[in-house]
Motif scaffolding. Structure first.
Motif, PDB file in Angstrom:
ATOM      1  N   TRP A   1      -8.420  -9.319 -12.029  1.00  0.00           N
ATOM      2  CA  TRP A   1      -7.788  -8.091 -12.511  1.00  0.00           C
ATOM      3  C   TRP A   1      -7.837  -8.088 -14.031  1.00  0.00           C
TER       4      TRP A   1
ATOM      5  N   ASP B   1      -2.580   3.965  -4.681  1.00  0.00           N
ATOM      6  CA  ASP B   1      -3.926   3.716  -5.195  1.00  0.00           C
ATOM      7  C   ASP B   1      -3.996   2.483  -6.097  1.00  0.00           C
ATOM      8  N   GLU B   2      -2.923   2.215  -6.846  1.00  0.00           N
ATOM      9  CA  GLU B   2      -2.933   1.042  -7.720  1.00  0.00           C
ATOM     10  C   GLU B   2      -3.103  -0.233  -6.893  1.00  0.00           C
ATOM     11  N   TYR B   3      -2.367  -0.333  -5.769  1.00  0.00           N
ATOM     12  CA  TYR B   3      -2.506  -1.514  -4.923  1.00  0.00           C
ATOM     13  C   TYR B   3      -3.871  -1.529  -4.238  1.00  0.00           C
ATOM     14  N   ALA B   4      -4.358  -0.389  -3.826  1.00  0.00           N
ATOM     15  CA  ALA B   4      -5.673  -0.329  -3.179  1.00  0.00           C
ATOM     16  C   ALA B   4      -6.761  -0.859  -4.118  1.00  0.00           C
ATOM     17  N   ARG B   5      -6.708  -0.457  -5.389  1.00  0.00           N
ATOM     18  CA  ARG B   5      -7.678  -0.963  -6.371  1.00  0.00           C
ATOM     19  C   ARG B   5      -7.501  -2.460  -6.592  1.00  0.00           C
ATOM     20  N   TYR B   6      -6.256  -2.881  -6.682  1.00  0.00           N
ATOM     21  CA  TYR B   6      -5.950  -4.294  -6.883  1.00  0.00           C
ATOM     22  C   TYR B   6      -6.468  -5.126  -5.705  1.00  0.00           C
TER      23      TYR B   6
ATOM     24  N   ALA C   1      -8.781  -4.395  -3.622  1.00  0.00           N
ATOM     25  CA  ALA C   1     -10.248  -4.356  -3.561  1.00  0.00           C
ATOM     26  C   ALA C   1     -10.886  -5.270  -4.610  1.00  0.00           C
ATOM     27  N   THR C   2     -10.137  -5.603  -5.650  1.00  0.00           N
ATOM     28  CA  THR C   2     -10.665  -6.409  -6.743  1.00  0.00           C
ATOM     29  C   THR C   2     -10.299  -7.883  -6.621  1.00  0.00           C
TER      30      THR C   2
ATOM     31  N   ARG D   1       0.841  -1.209   0.000  1.00  0.00           N
ATOM     32  CA  ARG D   1       0.000   0.000   0.000  1.00  0.00           C
ATOM     33  C   ARG D   1       0.873   1.256   0.000  1.00  0.00           C
TER      34      ARG D   1
END
Length: 175
Positions: free
Chosen positions: A163, A143-148, A150-151, A138
């Protein structure tokens, strides 16, 4: 890190999962002589899990070196978040692969001790992932990891939680 250094570092790091997922369970299983039965259905399932685990681990290692330009070793992490191959389906395919190998060996050896080792391994890895790996990712990838996260599920793939494939053929579109 360049691709050659990443590949060499990742290959060197392979000794860790080989020890944790291969050598230790093998020694624990071998300590109970007479437990190996070649013709049992557990043997077939055991070899299948070992083969799938080793194959998955190799694929995940290649992705780390090639797509992430780094290694699984925390001291030489990837430059890019790895979200291709098995990482599209689970965030931790290396650990999942090692657990498959250990459980496969528990079946091969017909060993509750090896199965208990698998439970201990999962407990330790879960704590390590939650307390170190995820906070570090994180911080590093924002944000890229946060989206990842969350998905994509942490351990087990789930329909609809994948993904997306990269839209470009370049491994590092940001470069």
């Amino acid at each position: 890190m360049d691709a050659r250094s990443a590949a060499l570092g990742t290959t060197a790091f392979a000794a860790v999962p080989a020890t944790m997922g291969g050598v230790i369970p093998w020694l624990v299983g071998a300590a109970a002589p007479g437990s190996w039965e070649r013709s049992s259905p557990g043997t077939v399932a055991g070899w299948l899990l070992v083969a799938l685990g080793v194959t998955g681990l190799a694929e995940a290692f290649v992705r780390f070196a090639r797509d992430g330009l780094g290694t699984p070793f925390p001291g030489a992490p990837t430059e890019h978040l790895v979200v291709t191959g098995p990482y599209r389906y689970v965030r931790n395919p290396m650990y999942v692969a090692v657990v498959a190998v250990v459980v496969g060996q528990a079946l091969l050896w017909r060993s509750t001790a090896v199965l208990a080792y698998a439970v201990l391994f999962v407990t330790a890895v879960t704590a390590f992932v939650a307390l170190y790996e995820e906070p570090t990712l994180r911080e590093t990838h924002g944000d890229e990891y946060a989206r990842y996260a969350a998905t994509v599920p942490r351990w087990l793939p789930r329909p609809g939680h994948v993904w997306p494939r990269p839209t470009t053929t370049a491994p590092h579109p940001g470069r």
